[in-house]
Design a protein around this motif. Structure first.
Motif, PDB file in Angstrom:
ATOM      1  N   ARG A 152     127.946  42.459 -24.130  1.00 59.79           N
ATOM      2  CA  ARG A 152     129.388  42.672 -23.965  1.00 59.79           C
ATOM      3  C   ARG A 152     129.802  44.089 -24.333  1.00 59.79           C
ATOM      4  O   ARG A 152     130.679  44.669 -23.695  1.00 59.79           O
ATOM      5  CB  ARG A 152     130.183  41.678 -24.823  1.00 59.79           C
ATOM      6  CG  ARG A 152     130.013  40.225 -24.470  1.00 59.79           C
ATOM      7  CD  ARG A 152     130.539  39.885 -23.083  1.00 59.79           C
ATOM      8  NE  ARG A 152     129.542  40.156 -22.042  1.00 59.79           N
ATOM      9  CZ  ARG A 152     129.785  40.161 -20.746  1.00 59.79           C
ATOM     10  NH1 ARG A 152     130.999  39.938 -20.305  1.00 59.79           N
ATOM     11  NH2 ARG A 152     128.830  40.410 -19.874  1.00 59.79           N
ATOM     12  N   SER A 153     129.238  44.654 -25.405  1.00 60.72           N
ATOM     13  CA  SER A 153     129.546  46.026 -25.806  1.00 60.72           C
ATOM     14  C   SER A 153     128.385  46.549 -26.626  1.00 60.72           C
ATOM     15  O   SER A 153     127.741  45.789 -27.355  1.00 60.72           O
ATOM     16  CB  SER A 153     130.839  46.100 -26.627  1.00 60.72           C
ATOM     17  OG  SER A 153     130.662  45.530 -27.908  1.00 60.72           O
ATOM     18  N   LEU A 154     128.112  47.846 -26.506  1.00 60.48           N
ATOM     19  CA  LEU A 154     126.944  48.410 -27.173  1.00 60.48           C
ATOM     20  C   LEU A 154     126.988  48.181 -28.679  1.00 60.48           C
ATOM     21  O   LEU A 154     126.056  47.611 -29.262  1.00 60.48           O
ATOM     22  CB  LEU A 154     126.828  49.906 -26.865  1.00 60.48           C
ATOM     23  CG  LEU A 154     125.754  50.670 -27.647  1.00 60.48           C
ATOM     24  CD1 LEU A 154     124.372  50.065 -27.464  1.00 60.48           C
ATOM     25  CD2 LEU A 154     125.762  52.139 -27.244  1.00 60.48           C
ATOM     26  N   ALA A 178     124.928  45.538 -30.976  1.00 58.98           N
ATOM     27  CA  ALA A 178     124.108  46.036 -32.086  1.00 58.98           C
ATOM     28  C   ALA A 178     124.483  45.352 -33.397  1.00 58.98           C
ATOM     29  O   ALA A 178     123.610  45.038 -34.216  1.00 58.98           O
ATOM     30  CB  ALA A 178     124.266  47.550 -32.219  1.00 58.98           C
ATOM     31  N   ALA A 179     125.781  45.098 -33.602  1.00 61.33           N
ATOM     32  CA  ALA A 179     126.212  44.412 -34.819  1.00 61.33           C
ATOM     33  C   ALA A 179     125.642  42.998 -34.870  1.00 61.33           C
ATOM     34  O   ALA A 179     125.239  42.514 -35.937  1.00 61.33           O
ATOM     35  CB  ALA A 179     127.737  44.378 -34.885  1.00 61.33           C
ATOM     36  N   VAL A 186     118.777  40.585 -37.957  1.00 59.07           N
ATOM     37  CA  VAL A 186     117.765  41.295 -38.739  1.00 59.07           C
ATOM     38  C   VAL A 186     117.982  41.104 -40.231  1.00 59.07           C
ATOM     39  O   VAL A 186     117.037  40.880 -40.993  1.00 59.07           O
ATOM     40  CB  VAL A 186     117.772  42.796 -38.360  1.00 59.07           C
ATOM     41  CG1 VAL A 186     116.943  43.612 -39.349  1.00 59.07           C
ATOM     42  CG2 VAL A 186     117.252  42.988 -36.935  1.00 59.07           C
ATOM     43  N   ARG A 187     119.234  41.184 -40.671  1.00 56.47           N
ATOM     44  CA  ARG A 187     119.539  41.059 -42.103  1.00 56.47           C
ATOM     45  C   ARG A 187     119.140  39.701 -42.659  1.00 56.47           C
ATOM     46  O   ARG A 187     118.855  39.577 -43.855  1.00 56.47           O
ATOM     47  CB  ARG A 187     121.035  41.276 -42.346  1.00 56.47           C
ATOM     48  CG  ARG A 187     121.473  42.703 -42.345  1.00 56.47           C
ATOM     49  CD  ARG A 187     122.860  42.867 -42.954  1.00 56.47           C
ATOM     50  NE  ARG A 187     123.882  42.120 -42.235  1.00 56.47           N
ATOM     51  CZ  ARG A 187     124.554  42.582 -41.180  1.00 56.47           C
ATOM     52  NH1 ARG A 187     124.296  43.799 -40.713  1.00 56.47           N
ATOM     53  NH2 ARG A 187     125.478  41.841 -40.599  1.00 56.47           N
ATOM     54  N   ILE A 231     118.920  48.688 -30.231  1.00 56.45           N
ATOM     55  CA  ILE A 231     118.120  48.871 -31.454  1.00 56.45           C
ATOM     56  C   ILE A 231     118.333  50.244 -32.067  1.00 56.45           C
ATOM     57  O   ILE A 231     118.147  50.416 -33.274  1.00 56.45           O
ATOM     58  CB  ILE A 231     116.622  48.591 -31.230  1.00 56.45           C
ATOM     59  CG1 ILE A 231     115.948  49.689 -30.392  1.00 56.45           C
ATOM     60  CG2 ILE A 231     116.404  47.215 -30.613  1.00 56.45           C
ATOM     61  CD1 ILE A 231     114.423  49.647 -30.419  1.00 56.45           C
ATOM     62  N   THR A 232     118.744  51.209 -31.249  1.00 54.56           N
ATOM     63  CA  THR A 232     119.043  52.534 -31.791  1.00 54.56           C
ATOM     64  C   THR A 232     120.152  52.441 -32.830  1.00 54.56           C
ATOM     65  O   THR A 232     120.115  53.131 -33.856  1.00 54.56           O
ATOM     66  CB  THR A 232     119.453  53.489 -30.658  1.00 54.56           C
ATOM     67  OG1 THR A 232     118.341  53.676 -29.779  1.00 54.56           O
ATOM     68  CG2 THR A 232     119.882  54.847 -31.197  1.00 54.56           C
ATOM     69  N   VAL A 233     121.125  51.580 -32.583  1.00 53.23           N
ATOM     70  CA  VAL A 233     122.248  51.398 -33.514  1.00 53.23           C
ATOM     71  C   VAL A 233     121.885  50.388 -34.605  1.00 53.23           C
ATOM     72  O   VAL A 233     122.089  50.634 -35.796  1.00 53.23           O
ATOM     73  CB  VAL A 233     123.510  50.969 -32.757  1.00 53.23           C
ATOM     74  CG1 VAL A 233     124.671  50.757 -33.724  1.00 53.23           C
ATOM     75  CG2 VAL A 233     123.881  52.005 -31.693  1.00 53.23           C
TER      76      VAL A 233
END
Length: 238
Positions: free
Chosen positions: A42-44, A48-49, A55-56, A74-76
């Motif tokens: 939906r949005s970069l 990422a969030a 991941v957390r 993954i960059t963000v």
């Protein structure tokens, strides 16, 4: 011996986590825990969030792998503390403040530019958003020319489109400035100009491997893709 990190596989646009179907057994058979979440597309920074939240919640280290648009994600998201390496598979390695459109705009268009179709979807505020996908008739030739046509006919009708707005959204972070990275260039890529991949990886200081592959390198070359991930895990063992 340290336990293997968890490999988190982040799919790209026009695909879903099943695009890793050939790669996942390679990793599981090597003793790596694997998580392959569904990216909202939906949005970069929103995507990422979401990946960062996944991941957390993983105990221990993570090797974060992104295919295509998943590379931008993954960059963000890779700034999370337990991410020890980034692996790009035919992906976008953005710098902070840069959008997909800006990075891609510096290079000649790939065949994808004339293969995209747009549809609308309702947004929470009541306005209409625009989704982008690949013309199903062009998926095999543009997206996955070295993949079995019996597979690509399914991929063509099960795409997970990307919101058009994501192309212009600046990346809020660039994890490769503080995390080691590896990048696979698909040298026969017709979806992303391979020079876009090479440029991003070089700028990130990534360890680069070139594979003569379509855009879906993890589906047509799963062992070689897994080898890069295994190398990233070995090289960053702690």
């Amino acid at each position: 011996m340290a336990a293997n990190p968890t490999v988190v596989l982040v799919h790209g646009a026009f695909a879903d986590a099943s695009s890793f179907r050939a790669l996942i057994p390679e990793l599981l058979d090597s003793g790596f825990p694997v998580v392959a979440p569904a990216v909202p597309n939906r949005s970069l920074n929103g995507d990422a969030a979401y990946i960062a939240s996944v991941v957390r919640q993983i105990e221990g280290d993570v090797v974060l792998v992104g295919h295509s648009y998943g590379g931008a994600v993954i960059t963000v998201a890779g700034v999370e503390e337990n991410v020890r390496a980034l692996v790009y598979l035919a992906g976008y390695a953005l710098q902070q403040g840069e959008s997909l459109g800006e990075l891609q705009g510096g290079f000649p268009d790939s065949d994808l530019a004339t293969a995209l179709v747009q549809t609308t979807y309702p947004q929470p505020d009541g306005t209409q958003g625009t989704d982008v996908a690949v013309d199903p008739a062009k998926v095999h030739d543009v997206f996955a020319q070295d993949v079995d046509p019996e597979i690509t006919r399914i991929l063509a009708v099960s795409q997970r489109p990307l919101a058009a707005a994501a192309f212009g959204e600046p990346a809020e972070a660039a994890a490769w400035t503080s995390k080691p990275s590896w990048g696979v260039v698909s040298s026969s890529d017709r979806t992303i100009n391979p020079d876009v991949e090479r440029f991003g990886y070089q700028r990130a200081g990534a360890t680069v491997v070139e594979i003569d592959s379509s855009h879906l390198v993890m589906l047509s070359h799963p062992k070689e893709s897994a080898d890069v991930i295994r190398e990233a895990a070995r090289a960053t063992e702690r």
